[in-house]
Design a protein around this motif. Structure first.
Motif, PDB file in Angstrom:
ATOM      1  N   MET A  66       0.687  -0.890  -0.475  1.00  0.00           N
ATOM      2  CA  MET A  66      -0.063   0.307  -0.045  1.00  0.00           C
ATOM      3  C   MET A  66       1.059   1.425   0.293  1.00  0.00           C
ATOM      4  O   MET A  66       0.769   2.437  -0.407  1.00  0.00           O
ATOM      5  CB  MET A  66      -1.138  -0.287   1.322  1.00  0.00           C
ATOM      6  CG  MET A  66      -2.024  -0.825   1.282  1.00  0.00           C
ATOM      7  SD  MET A  66      -3.296  -0.948   2.331  1.00  0.00           S
ATOM      8  CE  MET A  66      -3.997   1.009   1.963  1.00  0.00           C
ATOM      9  N   LEU A  67       1.915   0.908   1.146  1.00  0.00           N
ATOM     10  CA  LEU A  67       2.775   2.889   0.534  1.00  0.00           C
ATOM     11  C   LEU A  67       3.624   2.577  -0.562  1.00  0.00           C
ATOM     12  O   LEU A  67       3.760   4.290  -0.817  1.00  0.00           O
ATOM     13  CB  LEU A  67       4.062   2.574   1.703  1.00  0.00           C
ATOM     14  CG  LEU A  67       3.565   2.344   3.271  1.00  0.00           C
ATOM     15  CD1 LEU A  67       4.190   1.707   4.221  1.00  0.00           C
ATOM     16  CD2 LEU A  67       2.791   3.884   3.300  1.00  0.00           C
TER      17      LEU A  67
ATOM     18  N   LEU B  97       2.536   1.358  -3.867  1.00  0.00           N
ATOM     19  CA  LEU B  97       1.058   1.876  -4.367  1.00  0.00           C
ATOM     20  C   LEU B  97       1.230   3.305  -4.337  1.00  0.00           C
ATOM     21  O   LEU B  97       1.094   3.924  -5.123  1.00  0.00           O
ATOM     22  CB  LEU B  97       0.116   1.479  -4.165  1.00  0.00           C
ATOM     23  CG  LEU B  97      -0.996   1.778  -5.923  1.00  0.00           C
ATOM     24  CD1 LEU B  97      -0.839   1.834  -7.069  1.00  0.00           C
ATOM     25  CD2 LEU B  97      -2.452   1.010  -4.741  1.00  0.00           C
ATOM     26  N   THR B  98       0.932   4.247  -2.934  1.00  0.00           N
ATOM     27  CA  THR B  98       0.695   5.390  -2.833  1.00  0.00           C
ATOM     28  C   THR B  98       1.818   6.840  -3.688  1.00  0.00           C
ATOM     29  O   THR B  98       2.060   7.316  -3.910  1.00  0.00           O
ATOM     30  CB  THR B  98       0.468   5.822  -1.391  1.00  0.00           C
ATOM     31  OG1 THR B  98      -0.295   4.968  -0.718  1.00  0.00           O
ATOM     32  CG2 THR B  98       0.373   7.439  -0.674  1.00  0.00           C
ATOM     33  N   GLY B  99       3.318   5.517  -3.005  1.00  0.00           N
ATOM     34  CA  GLY B  99       3.904   6.527  -3.122  1.00  0.00           C
ATOM     35  C   GLY B  99       4.474   6.650  -5.382  1.00  0.00           C
ATOM     36  O   GLY B  99       4.736   7.554  -5.861  1.00  0.00           O
TER      37      GLY B  99
ATOM     38  N   LEU C  75       1.792   6.545  -6.963  1.00  0.00           N
ATOM     39  CA  LEU C  75       1.042   7.491  -7.630  1.00  0.00           C
ATOM     40  C   LEU C  75       1.355   9.559  -6.944  1.00  0.00           C
ATOM     41  O   LEU C  75       0.767  10.131  -7.960  1.00  0.00           O
ATOM     42  CB  LEU C  75      -0.567   7.203  -6.441  1.00  0.00           C
ATOM     43  CG  LEU C  75      -1.023   5.816  -7.221  1.00  0.00           C
ATOM     44  CD1 LEU C  75      -2.290   5.478  -5.930  1.00  0.00           C
ATOM     45  CD2 LEU C  75      -1.824   5.965  -8.788  1.00  0.00           C
ATOM     46  N   VAL C  76       1.851   9.425  -5.799  1.00  0.00           N
ATOM     47  CA  VAL C  76       2.046  10.283  -5.967  1.00  0.00           C
ATOM     48  C   VAL C  76       3.175  11.334  -6.994  1.00  0.00           C
ATOM     49  O   VAL C  76       3.513  11.553  -7.361  1.00  0.00           O
ATOM     50  CB  VAL C  76       2.653  10.513  -4.449  1.00  0.00           C
ATOM     51  CG1 VAL C  76       3.478  11.689  -4.265  1.00  0.00           C
ATOM     52  CG2 VAL C  76       1.802  10.324  -2.790  1.00  0.00           C
ATOM     53  N   TYR C  77       4.564   9.650  -7.534  1.00  0.00           N
ATOM     54  CA  TYR C  77       5.343  10.154  -8.238  1.00  0.00           C
ATOM     55  C   TYR C  77       4.677  10.613  -9.483  1.00  0.00           C
ATOM     56  O   TYR C  77       5.108  11.313 -10.276  1.00  0.00           O
ATOM     57  CB  TYR C  77       6.308   8.856  -8.648  1.00  0.00           C
ATOM     58  CG  TYR C  77       7.047   9.274  -9.629  1.00  0.00           C
ATOM     59  CD1 TYR C  77       8.221  10.754  -9.644  1.00  0.00           C
ATOM     60  CD2 TYR C  77       6.970   8.951 -10.362  1.00  0.00           C
ATOM     61  CE1 TYR C  77       8.769  10.692 -10.917  1.00  0.00           C
ATOM     62  CE2 TYR C  77       8.117   8.880 -11.697  1.00  0.00           C
ATOM     63  CZ  TYR C  77       8.646  10.043 -11.556  1.00  0.00           C
ATOM     64  OH  TYR C  77       9.268   9.857 -12.995  1.00  0.00           O
TER      65      TYR C  77
ATOM     66  N   TRP D 268       2.460  13.513  -9.540  1.00  0.00           N
ATOM     67  CA  TRP D 268       3.133  15.074  -9.130  1.00  0.00           C
ATOM     68  C   TRP D 268       2.924  16.282 -10.716  1.00  0.00           C
ATOM     69  O   TRP D 268       3.624  16.392 -11.050  1.00  0.00           O
ATOM     70  CB  TRP D 268       4.968  14.885  -9.090  1.00  0.00           C
ATOM     71  CG  TRP D 268       5.628  16.125  -7.699  1.00  0.00           C
ATOM     72  CD1 TRP D 268       6.393  17.171  -8.291  1.00  0.00           C
ATOM     73  CD2 TRP D 268       5.180  16.316  -6.601  1.00  0.00           C
ATOM     74  NE1 TRP D 268       6.199  17.425  -7.475  1.00  0.00           N
ATOM     75  CE2 TRP D 268       5.747  16.919  -6.464  1.00  0.00           C
ATOM     76  CE3 TRP D 268       4.286  15.656  -5.700  1.00  0.00           C
ATOM     77  CZ2 TRP D 268       6.249  17.839  -4.349  1.00  0.00           C
ATOM     78  CZ3 TRP D 268       4.900  15.941  -4.325  1.00  0.00           C
ATOM     79  CH2 TRP D 268       5.502  17.502  -3.905  1.00  0.00           C
TER      80      TRP D 268
END
Length: 53
Positions: free
Chosen positions: A19-20, A22-24, A26-28, A31
């Protein structure tokens, strides 16, 4: 600590880790500074290099 409790702990760890991750990603991808890079990459198949296979 038996094998069942280790398995449960590792499953929880992998769920949180994925989950972390995937979140990273998506944020990348979302951005604002990366927008131009992704737009240029999306146009690569449409470029005409003048080369034929």
């Amino acid at each position: 600590m038996d094998l069942d409790s280790i398995t449960v702990a590792l499953r929880s760890f992998w769920t949180i880790w994925l989950m972390l991750l995937l979140t990273g990603i998506l944020v990348y991808a979302m951005w604002p500074g990366n927008r131009r890079t992704f737009e240029e990459a999306a146009r690569i198949p449409l470029k005409d290099d003048g080369q034929e296979f």
